[in-house]
Write a protein that holds these residues in place. Structure first.
Motif, mmCIF file in Angstrom:
data_model
loop_
_atom_site.group_PDB
_atom_site.id
_atom_site.type_symbol
_atom_site.label_atom_id
_atom_site.label_comp_id
_atom_site.label_asym_id
_atom_site.label_seq_id
_atom_site.Cartn_x
_atom_site.Cartn_y
_atom_site.Cartn_z
ATOM 1 N N HIS A 13 -7.615 7.678 33.778
ATOM 2 C CA HIS A 13 -7.089 8.719 34.662
ATOM 3 C C HIS A 13 -5.571 8.827 34.540
ATOM 4 C CE1 HIS A 13 -6.396 11.192 38.156
ATOM 5 N NE2 HIS A 13 -5.653 10.244 38.696
ATOM 6 N N LYS A 14 -4.874 7.719 34.644
ATOM 7 C CA LYS A 14 -3.411 7.757 34.613
ATOM 8 C C LYS A 14 -2.877 8.001 33.205
ATOM 9 C CE LYS A 14 -2.779 7.428 38.931
ATOM 10 N NZ LYS A 14 -2.229 8.581 39.681
ATOM 11 N N LEU A 15 -3.593 7.561 32.179
ATOM 12 C CA LEU A 15 -3.155 7.851 30.811
ATOM 13 C C LEU A 15 -3.153 9.356 30.562
ATOM 14 C CD1 LEU A 15 -4.916 5.033 28.780
ATOM 15 C CD2 LEU A 15 -2.451 5.327 29.094
ATOM 16 N N THR A 16 -4.172 10.065 31.074
ATOM 17 C CA THR A 16 -4.232 11.510 30.866
ATOM 18 C C THR A 16 -3.310 12.263 31.824
ATOM 19 O OG1 THR A 16 -6.182 11.729 32.278
ATOM 20 C CG2 THR A 16 -6.567 11.484 29.928
ATOM 21 N N GLN A 17 -3.310 11.880 33.093
ATOM 22 C CA GLN A 17 -2.569 12.643 34.092
ATOM 23 C C GLN A 17 -1.075 12.354 34.101
ATOM 24 O OE1 GLN A 17 -4.126 15.136 35.857
ATOM 25 N NE2 GLN A 17 -5.726 14.572 34.409
ATOM 26 N N VAL A 18 -0.688 11.110 33.979
ATOM 27 C CA VAL A 18 0.730 10.745 34.010
ATOM 28 C C VAL A 18 1.281 10.623 32.594
ATOM 29 C CG1 VAL A 18 2.422 9.017 34.756
ATOM 30 C CG2 VAL A 18 0.463 9.547 36.225
ATOM 31 N N GLY A 19 0.554 9.935 31.738
ATOM 32 C CA GLY A 19 1.034 9.688 30.382
ATOM 33 C C GLY A 19 0.854 10.841 29.428
ATOM 34 N N GLN A 20 0.098 11.868 29.864
ATOM 35 C CA GLN A 20 -0.151 13.035 29.006
ATOM 36 C C GLN A 20 -0.760 12.645 27.662
ATOM 37 O OE1 GLN A 20 0.415 16.314 30.321
ATOM 38 N NE2 GLN A 20 0.463 14.938 32.079
ATOM 39 N N LYS A 21 -1.628 11.615 27.688
ATOM 40 C CA LYS A 21 -2.334 11.173 26.489
ATOM 41 C C LYS A 21 -3.687 11.872 26.419
ATOM 42 C CE LYS A 21 0.812 7.966 25.881
ATOM 43 N NZ LYS A 21 1.888 8.206 24.957
ATOM 44 N N GLN A 22 -4.184 12.022 25.232
ATOM 45 C CA GLN A 22 -5.548 12.494 25.041
ATOM 46 C C GLN A 22 -6.426 11.253 24.939
ATOM 47 O OE1 GLN A 22 -6.383 14.278 21.194
ATOM 48 N NE2 GLN A 22 -7.974 15.558 22.112
ATOM 49 N N VAL A 23 -7.417 11.124 25.820
ATOM 50 C CA VAL A 23 -8.346 10.003 25.761
ATOM 51 C C VAL A 23 -9.670 10.533 25.247
ATOM 52 C CG1 VAL A 23 -9.554 8.210 27.060
ATOM 53 C CG2 VAL A 23 -7.191 8.787 27.660
ATOM 54 N N LEU A 24 -10.115 9.994 24.119
ATOM 55 C CA LEU A 24 -11.376 10.403 23.509
ATOM 56 C C LEU A 24 -12.359 9.247 23.557
ATOM 57 C CD1 LEU A 24 -10.080 12.228 20.290
ATOM 58 C CD2 LEU A 24 -10.872 13.276 22.428
ATOM 59 N N CYS A 25 -13.561 9.521 24.026
ATOM 60 C CA CYS A 25 -14.621 8.505 24.029
ATOM 61 C C CYS A 25 -15.276 8.484 22.661
ATOM 62 C CB CYS A 25 -15.677 8.833 25.078
ATOM 63 S SG CYS A 25 -15.093 8.662 26.760
ATOM 64 N N ALA A 26 -15.438 7.294 22.117
ATOM 65 C CA ALA A 26 -16.064 7.142 20.803
ATOM 66 C C ALA A 26 -17.210 6.148 20.904
ATOM 67 C CB ALA A 26 -15.047 6.668 19.770
ATOM 68 N N GLY A 27 -18.348 6.534 20.379
ATOM 69 C CA GLY A 27 -19.506 5.660 20.309
ATOM 70 C C GLY A 27 -19.867 5.417 18.851
ATOM 71 N N TYR A 28 -20.893 4.620 18.647
ATOM 72 C CA TYR A 28 -21.337 4.414 17.271
ATOM 73 C C TYR A 28 -21.896 5.713 16.684
ATOM 74 C CZ TYR A 28 -20.660 -0.632 17.501
ATOM 75 O OH TYR A 28 -20.113 -1.886 17.597
ATOM 76 N N ASN A 29 -22.409 6.575 17.568
ATOM 77 C CA ASN A 29 -22.874 7.896 17.172
ATOM 78 C C ASN A 29 -22.598 8.833 18.345
ATOM 79 O OD1 ASN A 29 -25.117 7.643 19.033
ATOM 80 N ND2 ASN A 29 -26.073 6.318 17.505
ATOM 81 N N LEU A 30 -23.119 10.032 18.300
ATOM 82 C CA LEU A 30 -22.838 11.006 19.353
ATOM 83 C C LEU A 30 -23.888 11.028 20.463
ATOM 84 C CD1 LEU A 30 -21.436 13.983 17.235
ATOM 85 C CD2 LEU A 30 -20.181 12.210 18.491
ATOM 86 N N ASP A 31 -24.817 10.074 20.434
ATOM 87 C CA ASP A 31 -25.834 10.008 21.484
ATOM 88 C C ASP A 31 -25.203 9.592 22.800
ATOM 89 O OD1 ASP A 31 -27.729 10.605 19.559
ATOM 90 O OD2 ASP A 31 -28.374 8.521 19.300
ATOM 91 N N PRO A 32 -25.628 10.213 23.915
ATOM 92 C CA PRO A 32 -25.121 9.795 25.225
ATOM 93 C C PRO A 32 -25.455 8.332 25.503
ATOM 94 C CG PRO A 32 -26.308 11.879 25.380
ATOM 95 C CD PRO A 32 -26.566 11.324 24.009
ATOM 96 N N VAL A 33 -24.590 7.671 26.253
ATOM 97 C CA VAL A 33 -24.825 6.279 26.651
ATOM 98 C C VAL A 33 -24.776 6.188 28.174
ATOM 99 C CG1 VAL A 33 -23.911 5.292 24.518
ATOM 100 C CG2 VAL A 33 -22.389 5.605 26.460
ATOM 101 N N MET A 34 -25.575 5.273 28.727
ATOM 102 C CA MET A 34 -25.556 5.054 30.163
ATOM 103 C C MET A 34 -24.696 3.830 30.460
ATOM 104 S SD MET A 34 -28.568 4.642 33.003
ATOM 105 C CE MET A 34 -29.156 6.283 32.690
ATOM 106 N N SER A 35 -23.757 4.012 31.356
ATOM 107 C CA SER A 35 -22.861 2.924 31.731
ATOM 108 C C SER A 35 -23.551 1.971 32.695
ATOM 109 C CB SER A 35 -21.603 3.483 32.385
ATOM 110 O OG SER A 35 -21.917 3.997 33.669
ATOM 111 N N GLU A 36 -22.869 0.877 32.980
ATOM 112 C CA GLU A 36 -23.352 -0.116 33.921
ATOM 113 C C GLU A 36 -23.575 0.497 35.305
ATOM 114 O OE1 GLU A 36 -20.798 -3.615 35.345
ATOM 115 O OE2 GLU A 36 -21.705 -4.317 33.478
ATOM 116 N N SER A 37 -22.784 1.506 35.661
ATOM 117 C CA SER A 37 -22.911 2.137 36.974
ATOM 118 C C SER A 37 -24.048 3.151 37.036
ATOM 119 C CB SER A 37 -21.592 2.819 37.357
ATOM 120 O OG SER A 37 -21.351 3.923 36.517
ATOM 121 N N GLY A 38 -24.663 3.445 35.901
ATOM 122 C CA GLY A 38 -25.764 4.399 35.867
ATOM 123 C C GLY A 38 -25.350 5.813 35.502
ATOM 124 N N LEU A 39 -24.065 6.036 35.279
ATOM 125 C CA LEU A 39 -23.592 7.346 34.848
ATOM 126 C C LEU A 39 -23.781 7.482 33.337
ATOM 127 C CD1 LEU A 39 -20.258 7.558 36.882
ATOM 128 C CD2 LEU A 39 -22.435 8.691 37.397
#
Length: 190
Positions: free
Chosen positions: A22-48
């Motif tokens: 959140h702060k890297l994008t909003q304050v730091g003006q960085k682009q944060v890209l999520c990368a997986g082994y492939n483009l399939d969706p993944v479920m996090s520990e929280s269930g999202l």
């Protein structure tokens, strides 16, 4: 604008990186890209469910990458393309930041062989799992957060401290010290 790659895989601990992202994008003006082994969706520990922006193998070809963020999650196998990305960024002295069990990937890539680090993954847990220990334990420090050059590691319970170590390393609060101090105070008061 620099890019931060965030590695995601099934059952990753998303809560450990949300403040940082959140702060890297909003304050730091960085682009944060999520990368997986492939483009399939993944479920996090929280269930999202998260959908990667790109595959790790494609991240190897990106320009202006400032670093790699690795959240915790289960101890698991590592694919060669992640090892290659970690080693490439290490050679370029780009930020490598891993929290909780995330340092396992840095360990398997050989990055921790010459750096001090911390992790939430105890030797006893590795023994119970019956897997090879990915950590060079002689470099381990029993601390909440350890920074050794461009490598930042943290225990899972220290995800706020971990985020602030990343902010400080990337200097995203330059000329905004009061804002940084207030954010930290607000988080600690909750």
């Amino acid at each position: 604008m620099g890019t931060i790659i965030c590695f995601i895989s099934d059952q990753f601990a998303d809560f450990e990186i949300t403040l940082a992202c959140h702060k890297l994008t909003q304050v730091g003006q960085k682009q944060v890209l999520c990368a997986g082994y492939n483009l399939d969706p993944v479920m996090s520990e929280s269930g999202l469910t998260y959908k990667p922006d790109l595959a790790i193998k494609d991240a190897l070809n990106l320009h202006e990458v400032e670093g790699l963020l690795i959240p915790g999650g289960p101890i698991r196998d590592q694919k060669e393309e992640l090892t290659e990305l970690i080693q490439k960024l290490d050679q370029e002295e780009k930020l490598l930041a891993a929290v909780c069990n995330g340092p396992q990937y840095l360990g398997r890539a050989g990055v921790l062989n010459r750096r001090q680090f911390t992790t939430s993954c105890a030797v006893e847990r590795i023994i119970r799992l019956g897997v090879a220990d990915p950590f060079p334990r002689e470099q381990y420090l029993e601390q909440r957060v350890v920074q050794d050059g461009h490598v930042i590691t943290a225990k899972g319970r220290a995800f706020v401290d971990f985020s602030f170590a990343i902010f400080d390393y990337l200097d995203i609060y330059r000329d905004k010290q009061a804002e940084r101090d207030q954010l930290f105070a607000d988080i600690m008061d909750r």
